[in-house]
Design an enzyme around this catalytic site. Structure first.
Site, PDB file in Angstrom:
ATOM      1  N   TYR A  33      41.399  34.663  44.567  1.00  0.00           N
ATOM      2  CA  TYR A  33      42.787  35.133  44.605  1.00  0.00           C
ATOM      3  C   TYR A  33      42.867  36.589  44.174  1.00  0.00           C
ATOM      4  CZ  TYR A  33      43.246  34.854  39.490  1.00  0.00           C
ATOM      5  OH  TYR A  33      43.094  35.056  38.144  1.00  0.00           O
ATOM      6  N   LYS A 147      36.856  36.730  41.121  1.00  0.00           N
ATOM      7  CA  LYS A 147      38.240  36.311  40.843  1.00  0.00           C
ATOM      8  C   LYS A 147      38.460  34.957  41.518  1.00  0.00           C
ATOM      9  CE  LYS A 147      42.756  38.538  40.192  1.00  0.00           C
ATOM     10  NZ  LYS A 147      42.963  38.269  38.772  1.00  0.00           N
ATOM     11  N   GLU A 179      36.734  39.567  27.075  1.00  0.00           N
ATOM     12  CA  GLU A 179      38.020  40.004  27.643  1.00  0.00           C
ATOM     13  C   GLU A 179      39.080  38.979  27.251  1.00  0.00           C
ATOM     14  OE1 GLU A 179      38.177  39.799  31.950  1.00  0.00           O
ATOM     15  OE2 GLU A 179      36.777  38.118  31.970  1.00  0.00           O
ATOM     16  N   LEU A 203      35.954  39.999  34.284  1.00  0.00           N
ATOM     17  CA  LEU A 203      36.546  40.405  35.557  1.00  0.00           C
ATOM     18  C   LEU A 203      36.668  41.928  35.529  1.00  0.00           C
ATOM     19  CD1 LEU A 203      37.900  39.241  38.175  1.00  0.00           C
ATOM     20  CD2 LEU A 203      40.025  39.960  37.118  1.00  0.00           C
TER      21      LEU A 203
HETATM   22  C1  LIG Z   1      40.213  37.182  33.250  1.00  0.00           C
HETATM   23  C2  LIG Z   1      40.924  38.450  33.609  1.00  0.00           C
HETATM   24  N1  LIG Z   1      40.447  39.611  33.155  1.00  0.00           N
HETATM   25  C3  LIG Z   1      41.049  40.786  33.430  1.00  0.00           C
HETATM   26  C4  LIG Z   1      42.214  40.835  34.185  1.00  0.00           C
HETATM   27  C5  LIG Z   1      42.871  42.155  34.473  1.00  0.00           C
HETATM   28  O1  LIG Z   1      42.598  42.560  35.787  1.00  0.00           O
HETATM   29  P1  LIG Z   1      43.610  43.503  36.576  1.00  0.00           P
HETATM   30  O2  LIG Z   1      43.742  44.754  35.773  1.00  0.00           O
HETATM   31  O3  LIG Z   1      42.922  43.753  37.880  1.00  0.00           O
HETATM   32  O4  LIG Z   1      44.888  42.773  36.684  1.00  0.00           O
HETATM   33  C6  LIG Z   1      42.734  39.645  34.708  1.00  0.00           C
HETATM   34  C7  LIG Z   1      43.939  39.674  35.529  1.00  0.00           C
HETATM   35  O5  LIG Z   1      44.531  38.701  35.849  1.00  0.00           O
HETATM   36  C8  LIG Z   1      42.074  38.425  34.412  1.00  0.00           C
HETATM   37  O6  LIG Z   1      42.557  37.253  34.883  1.00  0.00           O
END
Ligand SMILES: Cc1ncc(COP(=O)(O)O)c(C=O)c1O
Length: 280
Positions: A33, A147, A179, A203
């Site tokens: 996603y 993701k 994270e 991620l």
């Molecule tokens: C596990 C995780 N880490 C980091 C992020 C932040 O990513 P982004 O800045 O691309 O939204 C998300 C965003 O949903 C996430 O689910």
């Protein structure tokens, strides 16, 4: 949710959108996603999101029948149809509908896509005040860079945060902070920002990538290096990064106040630089 959703071919009314019980996203979480941020009707950092989407598809060997142009066109149409001004587009793609069997279905099975919009305002007040977070064990697999739809450990961690009215659960593998359950995290110590390297344990957040660019432009020292739970609670400043939360100051971790208990100066500098990126 907006009136219309997009299924990869056409716009349909939300109440007419259905999931087949043999959809592999439903039975296995076999899919990926993306979440796009919409400001003033425009998609923010669109190409970075599509790049990550295609990377995730490749990583799980999901063969997509759409080009990036077709996908972008579909999402833009959806935003227009729902007259979305400020919010998100959620888009997910599964390996399609097929009798339940772990191995991949035949190549004739078309991936199933659904995209919807949601109005969401910028969390201005929270970004101004800062938020409280908790720490939680990182119980995920070793491909957190994908993701994927499999978010059960993230769901459980976020629920633990919700139950103590905390904004986020920040995850640690042994003593290393990776994270948040739906965000990346950085700390500031002695004028230097630290955030976990973009490897298989996190991620690769779009917000994180842009914050690194902003820090470079602002000549703020930044290291993509792992730090510990102890480093976090003793940090001068700390902040979360995500598409929906932007740069969210952390003012408390568990029972420990961070810095002076208000958003720190480097966090503020980055927030101001971030605001200049937005078409508002
Ligand atoms: C596990 C995780 N880490 C980091 C992020 C932040 O990513 P982004 O800045 O691309 O939204 C998300 C965003 O949903 C996430 O689910």
């Amino acid at each position: 949710m907006g009136t219309y959703v997009w299924d990869g071919e056409q716009l349909i009314q939300r109440e007419h959108a259905v999931v087949d019980i043999e959809d592999r996203g439903y039975t296995f979480g076999d899919g990926i996603y993306e979440v796009f941020r919409i400001y003033d009707g425009q998609i923010f950092a669109e190409s970075l999101h599509w790049e990550r989407y295609f990377r995730s598809a490749l990583a799980i060997r999901l063969q997509l029948p759409w080009t990036a142009e077709q996908l972008s066109h579909g999402v833009h149409n959806l935003i227009r149809a729902n007259t979305l001004k400020e919010g998100i587009v959620y888009l997910q793609t599964t390996r399609g509908v097929s009798p339940r069997n772990h191995s991949f279905p035949s190549e004739q099975v078309r991936p199933a896509l659904i995209a919807f919009t949601k109005t969401l305002l910028r969390p201005i007040e929270q970004m101004d005040r800062g938020e409280r977070i908790i720490t939680h064990p990182d119980e995920r697999w070793l491909r957190c860079d994908i993701k994927s739809l499999n978010l059960l450990p993230n769901v459980i961690a976020k629920q633990a945060a919700s139950e103590v009215a905390a904004f986020e659960a920040v995850l640690h593998r042994d003593e290393i902070i990776t994270e948040g359950s739906s965000s990346n995290i950085a700390i500031v110590k002695n004028g230097c920002i630290m955030t976990h390297p973009a490897n298989h344990l996190i991620l690769h957040g779009i917000t994180r990538a842009l914050v690194i660019q902003l820090a470079n432009q602002q000549r703020i020292q930044l290291k993509e290096e792992a730090f510990t739970v102890n480093d976090l609670v003793q940090a001068d400043e700390a902040f979360l990064m995500s598409t929906t939360s932007e740069i969210m100051p952390i003012i408390q971790v568990n029972e420990q106040i961070i810095g002076c208990g208000i958003p720190g100066p480097l966090t503020r500098t980055l927030q101001s630089a971030w605001a200049l990126l937005l078409p508002l």
